[in-house]
Design an enzyme around this catalytic site. Structure first.
Site, PDB file in Angstrom:
ATOM      1  N   GLY A 150      34.479  30.809  35.956  1.00  0.00           N
ATOM      2  CA  GLY A 150      34.264  29.908  34.655  1.00  0.00           C
ATOM      3  C   GLY A 150      33.616  28.934  35.475  1.00  0.00           C
ATOM      4  N   TYR A 192      42.202  47.429  32.579  1.00  0.00           N
ATOM      5  CA  TYR A 192      42.201  46.149  32.041  1.00  0.00           C
ATOM      6  C   TYR A 192      43.273  46.107  30.863  1.00  0.00           C
ATOM      7  CZ  TYR A 192      41.187  42.217  28.952  1.00  0.00           C
ATOM      8  OH  TYR A 192      41.276  41.069  28.288  1.00  0.00           O
ATOM      9  N   ALA A 252      43.742  32.834  32.116  1.00  0.00           N
ATOM     10  CA  ALA A 252      42.974  33.453  33.412  1.00  0.00           C
ATOM     11  C   ALA A 252      43.000  34.889  33.569  1.00  0.00           C
ATOM     12  CB  ALA A 252      43.510  32.506  34.559  1.00  0.00           C
TER      13      ALA A 252
END
Ligand code: UDP
Length: 326
Positions: A35, A139, A73
């Protein structure tokens, strides 16, 4: 107060901006691994730190009267997850730490960032939420497992949650303040626009998929529309109208990689060269959402998700910020 994890990231930063705009007090937790500090709205409280650090998370819940958490996140890059699966599986550790701290502090409302990657190769298109889960990459697997954990905590510990399965988030803040910046960049639309700006060639990963032109088909959804869905989900949880739901977030229209390049040529007026390359491991051929459920139940309506608007807002960001947030 709303806690936003990953609030300095691409999607999280857009959420923080909207939350602040709609009058919420916001705490942002981010380790800045991907980020950008400059992306965090100045009216939010920024807590730099890591979800691996359980004490740090407990302290945040001790310090601020958090009512609900939006958990963005995560390690979310599919090619990375294929090369280094444990990166994706760390999403589990981080989320378990967050959930443990939430429950200990008596915070039982969560909006969770899930993904279309939980489905794998679809058996039907558009994909409804009750489609079987068979992820083709770590993922997607990490998010599917977290969804299973959330369901158990709902039953055992009274955790109320809404899991939002994003299809392909793209585009940038229509006001031009926020945009997409990843290092390295792996997402199609920013790669195409960078190529347009720098006169580079785009690699098209796979031309032998069972799709209209052989290239993979995805459902692109504007980041601002994703965020409006988060706000609706948040209100539904805070008002007790919903206790546990899963919603797809897509635009219910699929575009092939070549169609996206073509649309980008129209928006930018530039010739964007491309070449056919091998398939990228872990990529399903087609992912298109049915978003009927969230439209019917929460009244969600995408406003910016036609492909031209997605690309135009992303193009504006790239042109105005050629060096990103730097
Ligand atoms: N893609 C591509 N060239 C690139 C980047 C992506 O052909 O340089 C393809 C990728 O194989 C996938 C689609 O574009 O089929 C969208 O990829 P992205 O990484 O943006 O999102 P994903 O669907 O993997 O979440």
């Amino acid at each position: 107060m709303i806690l936003v994890t990953g609030g300095a990231g691409y999607i999280g930063s857009h959420a923080v901006k909207e939350l602040v705009k709609s009058g919420h007090r916001v705490v942002v937790l981010d380790n800045l691994s991907t980020g950008h500090r400059a992306a965090v709205d100045k009216k939010a409280i920024f807590c730099p730190g890591d979800l691996h650090d359980l004490k740090f998370i407990h302290d945040i819940f001790g310090e601020y009267p958090i009512e609900l958490v939006m958990h963005f996140a995560a390690h979310s890059i599919v090619p990375q997850s294929m090369q280094e699966p444990l990166l994706s599986y760390r999403n589990l550790n981080c989320t378990i730490n967050l959930l443990e701290a939430m429950l200990k502090a008596g915070v039982r409302k969560l909006v969770f960032s899930s993904t279309a990657a939980v489905y794998g190769e679809p058996l039907e298109t558009p994909i409804p939420e009750n489609h079987p889960l068979k992820p083709t990459n770590p993922y997607g697997q990490s998010k599917a497992w977290i969804e299973a954990i959330l369901e158990q905590l709902h039953r055992a510990n009274g955790l109320d949650y809404i899991s939002l399965r994003y299809f392909n988030a793209a585009g940038a803040d229509p006001e031009g303040e926020l945009g997409e910046e990843h290092h390295p960049e792996t997402h199609l639309i920013p790669i195409i626009l960078k190529a347009a700006l720098q006169g580079e060639e785009v690699s098209v990963f796979g031309s032998d998929y069972p799709t209209k032109d052989g290239t993979p088909v995805r459902d692109y959804i504007h980041v601002s529309d994703l965020i409006s869905a988060h706000l609706l989900a948040m209100e539904a949880l805070l008002q007790g109208r919903k206790q546990r739901e899963i919603y797809n977030l897509g635009h219910q229209r699929g575009y092939s990689v070549l169609e996206v390049i073509d649309a980008a040529r129209q928006v930018t007026g530039l010739d964007i060269p491309y070449r056919m390359a091998d398939r990228r491991p872990g990529d399903p051929s087609t992912l298109v959402a049915s978003s009927a459920k969230i439209k019917a139940e929460l009244g969600w309506e995408p406003r910016y998700s036609d492909l031209q608007t997605i690309i135009a807002t992303a193009w504006e960001w790239v042109r105005q910020h050629p060096r990103g947030y730097a």
